[in-house]
Scaffold this active site. Sequence first.
Site, PDB file in Angstrom:
ATOM      1  N   GLU B  55      51.213  33.793  44.880  1.00  3.61           N
ATOM      2  CA  GLU B  55      50.094  34.423  45.573  1.00  3.61           C
ATOM      3  C   GLU B  55      49.688  33.681  46.842  1.00  3.61           C
ATOM      4  O   GLU B  55      49.198  34.287  47.786  1.00  3.61           O
ATOM      5  CB  GLU B  55      48.892  34.567  44.627  1.00  3.61           C
ATOM      6  CG  GLU B  55      49.085  35.616  43.528  1.00  3.61           C
ATOM      7  CD  GLU B  55      49.787  35.077  42.284  1.00  3.61           C
ATOM      8  OE1 GLU B  55      50.289  33.931  42.308  1.00  3.61           O
ATOM      9  OE2 GLU B  55      49.833  35.815  41.281  1.00  3.61           O
ATOM     10  N   PHE B 117      40.679  36.508  28.882  1.00  3.55           N
ATOM     11  CA  PHE B 117      42.030  36.136  29.304  1.00  3.55           C
ATOM     12  C   PHE B 117      42.206  36.426  30.799  1.00  3.55           C
ATOM     13  O   PHE B 117      41.858  37.498  31.264  1.00  3.55           O
ATOM     14  CB  PHE B 117      43.068  36.910  28.487  1.00  3.55           C
ATOM     15  CG  PHE B 117      44.483  36.637  28.923  1.00  3.55           C
ATOM     16  CD1 PHE B 117      45.025  35.362  28.782  1.00  3.55           C
ATOM     17  CD2 PHE B 117      45.244  37.637  29.516  1.00  3.55           C
ATOM     18  CE1 PHE B 117      46.314  35.094  29.206  1.00  3.55           C
ATOM     19  CE2 PHE B 117      46.543  37.371  29.938  1.00  3.55           C
ATOM     20  CZ  PHE B 117      47.078  36.096  29.788  1.00  3.55           C
ATOM     21  N   GLN B 118      42.721  35.473  31.506  1.00  2.00           N
ATOM     22  CA  GLN B 118      42.933  35.552  32.957  1.00  2.00           C
ATOM     23  C   GLN B 118      41.653  35.897  33.716  1.00  2.00           C
ATOM     24  O   GLN B 118      41.662  36.657  34.676  1.00  2.00           O
ATOM     25  CB  GLN B 118      44.069  36.532  33.304  1.00  2.00           C
ATOM     26  CG  GLN B 118      45.423  36.006  32.820  1.00  2.00           C
ATOM     27  CD  GLN B 118      46.603  36.699  33.453  1.00  2.00           C
ATOM     28  OE1 GLN B 118      46.565  37.882  33.751  1.00  2.00           O
ATOM     29  NE2 GLN B 118      47.706  35.960  33.631  1.00  2.00           N
ATOM     30  N   LYS B 167      38.825  45.659  36.251  1.00  2.00           N
ATOM     31  CA  LYS B 167      39.816  46.613  35.764  1.00  2.00           C
ATOM     32  C   LYS B 167      39.209  47.988  35.461  1.00  2.00           C
ATOM     33  O   LYS B 167      39.799  49.015  35.781  1.00  2.00           O
ATOM     34  CB  LYS B 167      40.449  46.030  34.494  1.00  2.00           C
ATOM     35  CG  LYS B 167      41.749  46.660  34.115  1.00  2.00           C
ATOM     36  CD  LYS B 167      42.418  45.893  32.978  1.00  2.00           C
ATOM     37  CE  LYS B 167      43.734  46.578  32.627  1.00  2.00           C
ATOM     38  NZ  LYS B 167      44.472  45.868  31.591  1.00  2.00           N
ATOM     39  N   MET B 476      54.306  12.674  59.507  1.00  7.46           N
ATOM     40  CA  MET B 476      53.003  12.376  60.095  1.00  7.46           C
ATOM     41  C   MET B 476      52.259  11.350  59.260  1.00  7.46           C
ATOM     42  O   MET B 476      51.588  10.462  59.788  1.00  7.46           O
ATOM     43  CB  MET B 476      52.178  13.667  60.241  1.00  7.46           C
ATOM     44  CG  MET B 476      50.894  13.500  61.039  1.00  7.46           C
ATOM     45  SD  MET B 476      51.195  12.849  62.694  1.00  7.46           S
ATOM     46  CE  MET B 476      51.273  14.363  63.652  1.00  7.46           C
TER      47      MET B 476
END
Lengths: 169, 572
Positions: B55, B117-118, B167, B476
């Site tokens: 993502e 969940f999630q 949802k 760097m």
Amino acid sequence: MKHTISILVENHFGSFDRVATMFSGKGFNIRSISIGETEIEDISRMTIVTQGDAQLIDQVVKQLNRLIDTIKVVDLSHAPRVERELALIKVNISKGSMEEIKNLCDIFRGNIVDITNRSMTIEVTGPPDKVDAAVNVLAPFGIKEMARSGIVALQRGEQTKIKKKQNIT
Amino acid sequence: MKKENKLLSGADIFFECLKHEKVEYIFGYPGGSVLKLYEHLYDVDFLKHILVRHEQGAVHAAEGYAKASGKVGVVLVTSGPGATNTVTGIADAYMDSVPIVVFTGQVPSHLIGNDAFQEADIVGITRPITKHNFLVRDVKDLALTIRKAFFIASTGRPGPVVVDLPKDVIASNCEFEYPEDVDLRGYKPNYKGHSNQIKKAAEIISKAKKPLLYVGGGVIMSGGANELALFARENKLPVTMTLQGLGAFPGTDELSLGMLGMHGTYWANQAVNNCDVLVSLGARFDDRVTGKTDTFATGAYKIHVDIDPTCIDKNVVVDLPIVGDVKHILAEIASEMPRTPDTDDWLSQINEWRDECPLHYEDNDGRLRTEFVIEKISEKTKGNAVVITDVGQHQMWTAQYFKYNYPRSNITSGGLGTMGFSVPASIGASFAVKDRPIISISGDGGFQMNIQELITASYYKVPVKFFIINNNFLGMVRQWQELFHAEKYSFTDLSLSNPDFVKVGEAFNIESFSTDNPKDVDGLLEKAFSINDRPVLVEFKVVKEDMVFPMVPSGGSISDMIVKRLNPKRMI
């Protein structure tokens, strides 16, 4: 210098948190904060007392304005204004001290809102320095608990108009 | 107002809104909470969904798309880990003012707060790193919320907006009504500058002996590059650019001083230090530009044009602020100029600085160096490419040596400094720009941070040239360790732990090459630029000990500038 900033915010989920998150994220300090309803149903007013030099306060005001949910931000510090705070102060009492506390309470035009054999709860309302003074004179008796509302403030004089409803055309 | 009376599901409304917003691409990854959206997506033909592999990659790809095109980048991910994986990308977009809208799935409304969940409170998490965010609690609010999200992301100072979609909201039905206009009483960006301030600015610039334009990404975002070029050339005003500003003014123009700041050119920094009028255009006086603010352009009258009032007087107090859209304000200042300033002496002074301390690198030992590679790429493309850099030494060298000709051709993670930006961002940019080469330049460290997106590039056959500048070091960080941390090269040496990048490329089905010989560079670039229907990867194995100079140490003044290695023997 202390600044009292009045903020009109959308009265919905998360608005308060956005303001608080901005303050903590930018490292600005909050001396007191209060929030409540206004005359318009979907707008709340927050009053924040913060501290800093002119450049910092300028940033605070700009950052507040930048939030999408803030509708109007005014630094009231240089404006004629009415500021009030409410404190509930629970002090110890004894036979000897009760009369004296009652007198002090009268001087500050406070109300006794609760009493037991060992304590008394006093409500003091006024400008924050008056509340400070009341707290100071009551401190020697032993303050058991205290709750202060934080400052609410309004500019004196005519009110500035806010658009009532969101226009979606 | 348009009104369609039949009942639509949240998912239908979602895609109807995207159609109205003219969305062409969604960068996304499916998951439990957005299954309903993906179910509908299956039959959607007006936009293309690009499946990433992480993502974070989706957000950077959307950023690359947005920066290259000027349109809003769109991301769709699921709840919980899908949403939290977008956080770095969102923070990156926030720092660099990139217009993106990130749609995150959310658990059903009745489970929010239940540690379902999630589940993750993505609205809470992203509050300080978004321009605004929304949790849609009712399907009736969905269309207006999406309209607001695109409006907020793309107007004023652009930025990321998150829309969290439970949802059940997506699954519920309601009448669809697309709100054509949106009016937010708490959000009214000011585009038009104050006319008296504009007049005053013109007056002051016209009288200046040593004026300097300090140009940031705002000029590019506002589409003001033409106005800038006209204004600068007509009045013979030297132009220095921030990292995000590169491309706003042609790097080959004699009025261009290149980049200023920490790794800016010697002459640009000298010009800042000695100018009498500094005109900041769409820049924010970032610490990498100013160094120690007390000593930054102390003698100069400062004019600051920016659309975001919070940028004004934040880091450096200015004399003349103008809040508004820099494109329009530039045009207005130009038209208000009472006379053109006489800058001939000033420009020759700047040229003396230019000769005094030019950009320089070792090129006579037969070893491959980043600066050489970048110069070659710049020559090869004549500055006519979209270059997406990652973060670190190669980024600074690209800023110094690549001569950008056009706005929106320099895409890099500036504010947040997100390693792993280039690979996915270049994929996103490749969907926006079809007529110019897309060049991704990464170090060996950053390349591995979103390496999974190579398969996205390969699957969609995007014509990205993935150039890896491999010095087998986190260069760097190594540079800072050498200069400021007692040469303790703590965990920056990757020489024993880097993968074989050619094999990596091949595993992802990308034709891959590698060289450590300067003589091979022309040939390999020729080869890379002949492949235009799929990605190609070239690894340039460069020397490990080179440092980016000049360098103004963090928090230092221009007078602290280091122009070459203090002790050349101190090499590892």
